[in-house]
Every structure is written in C-alpha cells, then in structure tokens.
Design a protein around this motif. Sequence first.
Motif, short mmCIF file in Angstrom:
data_model
loop_
_atom_site.label_atom_id
_atom_site.label_comp_id
_atom_site.label_asym_id
_atom_site.label_seq_id
_atom_site.Cartn_x
_atom_site.Cartn_y
_atom_site.Cartn_z
N LEU A 194 0.83 -1.21 0.00
CA LEU A 194 0.00 0.00 0.00
C LEU A 194 0.86 1.26 0.00
O LEU A 194 0.53 2.24 -0.68
CB LEU A 194 -0.92 -0.01 1.23
N ALA A 195 1.97 1.22 0.77
CA ALA A 195 2.86 2.39 0.80
C ALA A 195 3.48 2.63 -0.58
O ALA A 195 3.57 3.78 -1.04
CB ALA A 195 3.96 2.19 1.85
N ARG A 196 3.90 1.53 -1.24
CA ARG A 196 4.46 1.69 -2.59
C ARG A 196 3.41 2.21 -3.57
O ARG A 196 3.70 3.06 -4.41
CB ARG A 196 5.04 0.36 -3.07
N ALA A 197 2.17 1.67 -3.43
CA ALA A 197 1.11 2.15 -4.32
C ALA A 197 0.82 3.62 -4.07
O ALA A 197 0.59 4.40 -5.00
CB ALA A 197 -0.16 1.31 -4.11
N HIS A 198 0.86 4.03 -2.77
CA HIS A 198 0.63 5.44 -2.45
C HIS A 198 1.73 6.31 -3.03
O HIS A 198 1.46 7.39 -3.59
CB HIS A 198 0.57 5.61 -0.93
N ASP A 200 3.55 5.61 -5.64
CA ASP A 200 3.35 5.68 -7.09
C ASP A 200 2.23 6.64 -7.45
O ASP A 200 2.35 7.40 -8.44
CB ASP A 200 3.02 4.28 -7.63
N ASP A 201 1.17 6.62 -6.64
CA ASP A 201 0.06 7.55 -6.92
C ASP A 201 0.51 8.99 -6.76
O ASP A 201 0.15 9.87 -7.57
CB ASP A 201 -1.11 7.27 -5.97
N VAL A 202 1.29 9.27 -5.70
CA VAL A 202 1.79 10.63 -5.49
C VAL A 202 2.67 11.06 -6.66
O VAL A 202 2.58 12.19 -7.15
CB VAL A 202 2.56 10.72 -4.15
N ALA A 206 1.93 14.09 -9.17
CA ALA A 206 2.90 15.16 -9.39
C ALA A 206 3.21 15.32 -10.88
O ALA A 206 3.31 16.44 -11.39
CB ALA A 206 4.18 14.87 -8.60
N ALA A 207 3.34 14.16 -11.58
CA ALA A 207 3.60 14.24 -13.02
C ALA A 207 2.43 14.87 -13.77
O ALA A 207 2.62 15.70 -14.67
CB ALA A 207 3.87 12.83 -13.57
#
Length: 412
Positions: A194-198, A200-202, A206-207
Amino acid sequence: MTTRLAALARWVRTPPRGPAADRAYSVALLVVGLVLLALDLRMIGADEPYVDVPGGTRPWQVGILLLGTTALLLKRRRPVLVLVVVTLLVAADVVLGGSLGMYLVLFDALFTVARAAAPRARAVVLGVLVTLVLAVLVTTVVAGLSARDVAQLTLVAGSLLLPPWWWGSDVRRSELLAAEQSRRADAERARADLARAHADDVARIAALDRDRAVQDERARMARDLHDVVAGHLSAVAIHAEAALAAPPDESRDRAALAAARAGSLDALGEMRSMILVLREGADADATTAPAGLARVTDLDVDVVGDVPAGLSAAVDHAAFRILQEAATNAHKHGSGRASVRFTADGDTLDVVVENGLRTDAAPVDPALTSSTGLGTMRERATALGGTLTAAPTGATWRVHARLPLRPGDETR
C-alpha cells in the motif's frame, strides 16, 4: 552433525502433518509394537494376563495392535473419537497382559488431541487425564499401600499420561505462534504494498500536475502572444487607415508606411521570440493576467534600484515569471520579504532575488507541492538562451537569472 541435530530438534518440536505422515506413523508404530511383542516387553504393572483366551494372548494382542494403528489413520479428522477407540483397545490389551506397542499408540492419540482438537474437547480430555492420575493416588492410599508405593504408582501414572499431552500442547502453541507471525508478515507486506502504491500515486499526481502546468503556461503564453502581436497589428491598421482616409500626401503617406513597416517588424520579432519560448514549454504558477515587469509592484518583494523598461515581450515575460516564482518560494520557505535587483547592460539583463533562510521550517509534504519552482525558473531562462542559478549564500537564498536582451538573435 550439528545440522542433523538441529533438523531432529525441529522435527520433535513440530512434527510433519498430512495423510502421508499419518500413514508413516501408523506403519512405524505397528512395526515397533510387533518387535516389542516379540521381545515380550510389557507395560509397567501389567506383567501377567488377567484372562485366559484360546490360542494364547499374543495373537490377540497383535490384532489389537493392528486395530489401534489402523484407527490412527483417522486421527486428523476425528482425534477425540480415535482417542476413545484407542483407549478401549488399550484397556483390552491390559487385560491380556499389556504391551508397550499399544501404549505408544495411546501416546500418539493423546498427542494428536492436544495438538489438533477443539478447545472444549481438549479441556475435557485434560480433565479426564488429571482425574485418572488423582484416582490412582486415591486408590493406592485407600488400598493401604506404603507411602513409597503410593508415590511411585502416582508418578508412573502421571509420567504415562501427561507427557504426550504436554508435548502436543507445546507443538500447538508453536504452530499458533508461527501462524500469527506469518499473518503479521503478510500484513506488513500488505502495508508495504500500500505504501508503494501510495508513493506511485503521489508520483503520478505530481507528473500530472507538471503536465497540466506546462499546458496552462502554454495557453497563457499564447494569450500573451496574441496581446503583444495584436497591439502592433492594431497600430499598423490605424496608420494604414489614417493614410487611406486622407487625400494623398507623399510625405504623410511615407511616414504612415514607415510606421506600418516598423510595427510589422516589431510584431514579427515579438512573435518569433514568443514562439521560441512556446516551443520549449515551461511550468508556471496559476496567474493568468498578462505578465510583465510593469506589474512588479503587485508582487510581495522589495525592489532595489530601477525596474528596466523597453524590454522585448519575451524577456519581459520571462523576467516577471522568474521573479514571481522566486517570490512565491521565498514566501513558502524563507523568512521576511524578498528583495530584487535588476541590472541591464548592452546584451543581458541580470535579475537577482534574495531572501533570508528559515531554519525552523517544517518539511513540506511532497503530496502538497509539485516541486517545480526551480525547474520553472531555469526552463524560463534556458528557453531564451540565458542561465539561472539558485543556491544558499550563508543565511540568504539567492536566485540569479541572466537573460539575453535580444533572445534568438543568434539564429536570425
């Protein structure tokens, strides 16, 4: 040798499970029991048969041993029922003289109940075992045996009935602990995913913010280009209209044509400079009004010296945007008001913005900022062929932009 001992210790603490293991245990107990019967090794306290049966006790004990080891094949699915059946078979074996093989079968049945039965069934079986040990104690006392005999028989009963239960309970606790550790490891892996997915979402957000900023800035640049070129073309149209509206006059008409030509050349030059910037693309803030150093008083900065005038539209817009972004960063991360100083020579315009650094500022959450400020300013300067540096100098943050006053001249 050490590896083998460690493997044996793991097997003793957590024996393997499964139908294949159950069959192996049953066969092993049957073989060991037959060997013990052949050696005529019997249970303690049951050395002689209590009944006479046709053909002697040995064949009957072999049959009982075979039934007991066969019943153990069902111990995983019906541990309590198997224990009851094995207990009855052990009682029949004791009547026939008793054998150590059947005690081993009883040991395995007790171990399985302690390891795999439901909590209520385990509580009942443990209560029965403790009751049996106490019954031996009470019976020997009532029978008038000596204290030594009472203690020995009670210890024998406890040592025969309680160790398999203790071992099975210990294995059960180990398995429960391993399952809990596995569950926690799975939960930690899920949290890490979940932390990695978060993250990636951030990063994606940003992109997307940066891409949207680029598109917004290009739209603003297009509007600014329209305003600049439209002004020059309007002047051309006004001069032409004035020349056409009056009677022919050579000197006046030539002046109008000269003014129209100058306005057209200015429009072409401004349009070329602005298109160069548009072609590069750059980030910017959300301000949509036409940008220029004439609006420097709208910014929260202290101007040191004079504000240059008469700049080309591209340089004027770029200088204002750099100053605007530097002032925004100073307000977010610095202390006090930022100061700006302009220096123009024959070829370049220097824009220097300084503000005090704040040492007690809390870090900004990456999800709340696009982190494109320095990149925006640097892209602005690079698009015109200039440079930009930003770095701390002691307790001061200094942004220095060098912009060519006639961007794109080298490509004409």
